[in-house]
Design an enzyme around this catalytic site. Structure first.
Site, PDB file in Angstrom:
ATOM      1  N   ARG A  56       0.864  -1.171   0.000  1.00 44.95           N
ATOM      2  CA  ARG A  56       0.000   0.000   0.000  1.00 44.95           C
ATOM      3  C   ARG A  56       0.909   1.231   0.000  1.00 44.95           C
ATOM      4  O   ARG A  56       1.745   1.397   0.888  1.00 44.95           O
ATOM      5  CB  ARG A  56      -0.858   0.025   1.263  1.00 44.95           C
ATOM      6  CG  ARG A  56      -1.732   1.244   1.310  1.00 44.95           C
ATOM      7  CD  ARG A  56      -1.837   1.812   2.687  1.00 44.95           C
ATOM      8  NE  ARG A  56      -2.729   2.963   2.689  1.00 44.95           N
ATOM      9  CZ  ARG A  56      -2.881   3.761   3.722  1.00 44.95           C
ATOM     10  NH1 ARG A  56      -2.236   3.525   4.825  1.00 44.95           N
ATOM     11  NH2 ARG A  56      -3.673   4.793   3.642  1.00 44.95           N
ATOM     12  N   GLU A 100      -9.176  -3.502   1.368  1.00 45.31           N
ATOM     13  CA  GLU A 100      -8.059  -2.898   0.642  1.00 45.31           C
ATOM     14  C   GLU A 100      -6.921  -3.902   0.456  1.00 45.31           C
ATOM     15  O   GLU A 100      -6.236  -3.885  -0.563  1.00 45.31           O
ATOM     16  CB  GLU A 100      -7.564  -1.658   1.403  1.00 45.31           C
ATOM     17  CG  GLU A 100      -8.561  -0.515   1.318  1.00 45.31           C
ATOM     18  CD  GLU A 100      -8.443   0.493   2.442  1.00 45.31           C
ATOM     19  OE1 GLU A 100      -8.841   0.167   3.587  1.00 45.31           O
ATOM     20  OE2 GLU A 100      -7.968   1.605   2.200  1.00 45.31           O
TER      21      GLU A 100
END
Ligand code: ADP
Length: 393
Positions: A88, A379
């Site tokens: 991320r 996510e």
């Protein structure tokens, strides 16, 4: 195929190991207090939880121990089983509109863009370097929080300020939570079985943002140059009149960055309620009749409704509204209040359906003009999917 999703913070490293054959989590966990006394980790797998306080001097230590534990706990039998690592990444400015294979250029760009995300980009680089040290042969993919919002047009992303601020200093709306909003967009495509739809995606957690999506593309989003913009959050103000900054500087003898700190950490729910940033606590206080908590909750709901209404008009109507993240997935009363205030748009909430949580649920009635869903965001899975797609090319 096994993929690790990584979210590296300045002193933490969160991971999920996915079996991408069926998109399940094999193991997940968190390394905390890296480089600080009391460092420790927690790994969850197979319904079990292993934790230990252990010296972690840097992110490379954490990655070494993570991989070692994956083997000694027999979660994997060899490091060869790890096909890719997805990171991320927070800020890709206007250069990155998609996920990318991480190479030196990407790392240099993260470094160059660090003034736009001073806490996050340097931490992301630490995570990348740690895996490069320990697993040099395994491909890595970067998934930017800002990427999904790169389809916004100028009239959405420009601020009405001197143009030079944009052209010379990069002042514009970037938006965040893009990976979550993209996951929600793809989930809606699966539910509807088509990719032409107008969606208002409400990611409402401790941080929060709302994104307007047309035909799978972001057309506007509430967070801005930084995550301080938009809706009211747990500790962030969201949108304010910027003239209050010099006014309070003078009143409290603070400098600008101290006021920005107040707007990021001491505002929102905790600021107005003078009690808590956690919606659960606020709702308990509301039930007790606490006036500040009620005002905080009402303002919070009001801001969400304002932006949904704005995006409804921008999109020329909406097919779907989605609630996701901590409050969006769990807070039955907040969803109900928002939906009831959207009655002028023809939204009708099904109270029985709204009492569910933790799974994909349609919470609007059959005759509601807009379908309203709760969709748990993921996510980490989005990062793992992007990683798989890019390394397979
Ligand atoms: P972050 O932005 O830190 O990722 P999350 O998406 O995890 O935040 O959301 C955290 C917030 O979710 C908490 O601060 C809390 O207000 C809210 N929350 C979690 N569970 C509930 C619940 N059952 N009811 C109301 N709010 C909840």
């Amino acid at each position: 195929m096994k993929i690790i999703s990584i979210n590296a913070g300045s002193s933490s490293l969160k991971f999920s190991l996915f079996n991408m054959d069926n998109e399940t989590v094999i193991a997940s966990g968190l390394f905390e207090r890296i480089g600080i006394e009391g460092s420790n980790y927690v790994i969850k797998y197979n319904g079990e939880k292993v934790s230990e306080e252990i010296e972690l001097n840097n992110h490379t230590d954490a990655v070494k121990i993570l991989l070692d534990k994956l083997i000694t706990l027999e979660i994997i039998s060899s490091l060869d089983e790890i096909d890719g690592v997805g990171h991320r990444l927070v800020h890709g400015k206007d250069k990155y509109s998609k996920s990318v294979i991480i190479n030196d250029e990407v790392v240099n760009d993260l470094e160059e863009f660090k003034e736009f995300a001073p806490l996050h980009n340097p931490a992301n680089i630490l995570g990348i370097k740690a895996f490069k040290d320990v697993l040099p042969e395994v491909p890595m993919v970067g998934v930017f929080d800002t990427a999904f919002h790169q389809t916004m047009e100028k009239e959405a992303y420009l601020y009405p300020v001197p143009y030079k601020w944009y052209s010379e200093y990069g002042v514009r709306k970037y938006g965040f939570h893009g990976t979550s909003h993209r996951f929600i967009t793809q989930s809606v495509r699966e539910i509807l079985g088509r990719d032409n739809f107008n969606l208002i995606s409400c990611h409402i957690g401790n941080g929060g943002s709302i994104t307007a999506v047309k035909d799978m593309k972001c057309v506007d989003t509430t967070m801005g140059f930084t995550p301080l913009a938009g809706i009211m959050m747990g500790t962030r103000s969201g949108e304010i009149d910027s003239s209050l900054i010099p006014y309070i500087m003078e009143k409290e003898g603070k400098n600008a960055s101290e006021i920005i700190d107040d707007l990021n950490k001491n505002s929102g729910l905790v600021g107005l309620s003078e009690y808590s940033s956690d919606m659960r606590d606020i709702l308990v206080k509301c039930d007790e009749g606490d006036e500040k908590a009620i005002a905080a909750k009402n303002k919070y709901v009001r801001r969400i409704v304002d932006y949904i209404a704005q995006y409804y008009v921008l999109l020329g109507g909406a097919d779907v509204i989605v609630f996701t993240a901590g409050v969006g997935e769990n807070s039955i009363p907040i969803r109900r209040e928002v939906c009831e205030k959207l009655a002028p748009l023809g939204v009708k909430i099904d109270l029985d359906q709204n009492s569910k949580r933790g799974e994909v649920t349609k919470i609007s009635t059959e005759d509601s003009a807009i379908a309203v869903y709760v969709i748990p965001t993921d996510e980490e899975l989005m990062i793992a999917r992007d990683t798989l797609n890019l390394i397979n090319r």
